[in-house]
Design an enzyme around this catalytic site. Structure first.
Site, short mmCIF file in Angstrom:
data_model
loop_
_atom_site.label_atom_id
_atom_site.label_comp_id
_atom_site.label_asym_id
_atom_site.label_seq_id
_atom_site.Cartn_x
_atom_site.Cartn_y
_atom_site.Cartn_z
CG HIS A 309 -33.20 -5.31 0.38
ND1 HIS A 309 -32.86 -6.64 0.43
CD2 HIS A 309 -32.10 -4.65 -0.03
CE1 HIS A 309 -31.60 -6.77 0.07
NE2 HIS A 309 -31.11 -5.59 -0.22
CG ASP A 367 -28.95 2.48 -2.32
OD1 ASP A 367 -27.74 2.68 -2.12
OD2 ASP A 367 -29.38 1.55 -3.00
#
Ligand code: ACO
Length: 433
Positions: A309, A367
């Protein structure tokens, strides 16, 4: 804003030094205000991917990527998930404070009475191929909503903005479910206003007109938690897209359609779909090592999807909460031995112990587990990112509204470092080789 200090920029080529104010937020890194840089020096900053750029001021969401902290309007995501329903968190994100009982009742009621879509919108769907990707359909349908609701498109009128806000939040579950129904060839289900926001969505997805649909409360709550976790995440790619689109004065439906287009990409919201494809491809725990080696190879395009991320350099708090929801759903459905969940957990363990991922601070993101829950709930893989869009619509609208109310707001217009030709000699077509 008062400047807390000054930053001095000096040049090695004899140009005079210039000073810029430094501002501190309520928490998080300071910012150096470089708005006067070009006027003072004739130079631009160069920051592809906005690695070091704060594009706006905001009071909505705070992330501490090193600590793995996510807060909306000062409340931790863990507190909100445990105590609130979807529309309560939506109110918080949109209005800046938690609603009292009367405010919540009125907000829920207003959302509820906007859930139906213009009947002609249903016919809009038949212009798409049945096998179209749901995100392609959603980009078109949400953008097209401006054509159905043009009585509320004056972005300078706060009442118009609020009506559009309610319409978008109320109608997104309806249009997402219609996208699914169109894809599988079942009749559209009208919303039912005696149901809660998430229950209603599940019924529109999985119900059929010929029988009563009773949503399972454990599954409804698990889905609600996942949707809350996706509601806002400060200036990510799709939110920045919404702000940039909105900075030109574009209408909210067009801006949200732009956000949906950006979210579709596999490096952003499309990752939840990519995770399931990846797990399918790995197939078995015995193939994990081979896959991990491929994901680490700089010559391969394959990444470990659902990992890494831009902001979180620690465990994404949303991933942990989704892992909890995943346990709830699998237990409720008697799927504790679910092969995919076990494979995901084994994959996560291997990656978290691998030096490549440790060194680069790559952890599971939101996710990594969401797709497993969606799949267990019976939601097809191609719809995963559409559910993300449904939830993120709240954040997109809140950020769009915040931008419109910001006195510093200007049309978004980045500059460039030009490296192209400047004196090309024109050769007529017939003489070109
Ligand atoms: N698998 C393998 N290597 C990775 C991964 C991954 N998932 N993520 C990053 N890396 C590596 C990069 O190759 C790079 O290595 P290098 O320094 O040797 O070149 C290093 O880690 C830094 O990665 P960047 O791509 O520079 O990080 P950036 O902040 O630009 O990208 C992103 C973040 C796009 C999320 C990236 O981690 C990624 O592609 N992850 C997989 C896709 C994904 O899960 N996206 C969902 C994000 S969450 C969301 O949008 C809701």
């Amino acid at each position: 804003m008062d400047s807390k200090a000054k930053a001095t920029l000096s040049f090695s080529d004899g140009r005079p030094s210039v000073e810029f104010p430094i501002y501190g937020g309520s928490v998080g890194p300071d910012v150096i205000d470089v708005r006067s840089l070009y006027a003072k020096t004739g130079a631009f900053t160069y920051d592809p991917g906005f690695m070091s750029t704060a594009s706006c001021k905001s009071s909505i969401t705070y992330i501490d990527g090193d600590q793995g902290v996510l807060q909306h309007r000062g409340y931790s995501i863990e507190t909100l998930i445990e105590n609130c329903d979807f529309l309560e968190v939506a109110y918080l994100i949109l209005r800046g404070k938690l609603p009292n009982a009367a405010e919540k009742k009125e907000f829920d009621h207003t959302v509820t009475i906007h859930t139906m879509v213009h009947e002609q919108l249903a016919r809009f769907y038949s212009g798409f191929r049945r096998d179209a990707h749901p995100m392609a359909v959603l980009c078109g349908v949400v953008g097209g909503m401006a054509a159905f609701y043009h009585d509320s498109l004056d972005i300078n009128d706060p009442t118009h903005r609020m009506i559009s806000e309610f319409r978008l939040i109320a109608k997104m579950p309806t249009v997402v479910a219609m996208t699914y129904k169109y894809n599988i060839g079942q009749p559209f289900m009208y919303p039912r206003n005696d149901l809660g926001y998430v229950e209603n969505f599940m019924r529109m997805m999985f119900g059929v007109p010929c029988e009563e649909y009773r949503p399972n409360p454990v599954l409804v709550r698990a889905l609600e938690k996942i949707l809350i976790l996706h509601m806002d995440h400060e200036q990510n790619a799709s939110t920045s897209t919404v702000r940039l689109a909105g900075s030109s004065g574009a209408n909210p439906f067009a801006c949200i359609a732009a956000g949906i287009a950006s979210l579709w990409g596999p490096a952003h919201g499309g990752a939840n779909e990519a995770v399931l494809k990846m797990l399918d491809e790995i197939g078995d725990v015995s193939n994990i090592d081979r896959f991990i080696a491929k994901a680490k190879d700089p010559h391969e395009v394959q990444k470990l999807m659902g990992f890494g991320h831009r902001v979180y350099k620690n465990y994404d708090p949303r991933a942990r909460l989704i892992q909890g929801a995943c346990h709830d759903v699998l237990a409720e459905l008697g799927l504790e031995d679910n092969k995919m969940f076990k494979l995901a957990m084994a994959l996560e363990k291997v990656a978290l112990e691998d030096e490549y991922f440790v060194k680069r601070k790559l952890f599971p993101n939101v996710d990594f587990y969401s797709g497993i829950v969606y799949k267990a709930l019976g939601i097809p893989v191609s719809m995963f990112t559409a559910l993300f869009a449904l939830a993120r619509t709240v954040g997109w609208i809140a950020q769009w509204n915040e931008m419109i109310g910001d006195a510093d707001q200007k049309i978004g217009r980045p500059r460039q470092l030009f490296l192209g030709e400047t004196a090309a000699k024109f050769v007529p077509l017939a003489q070109r080789r």
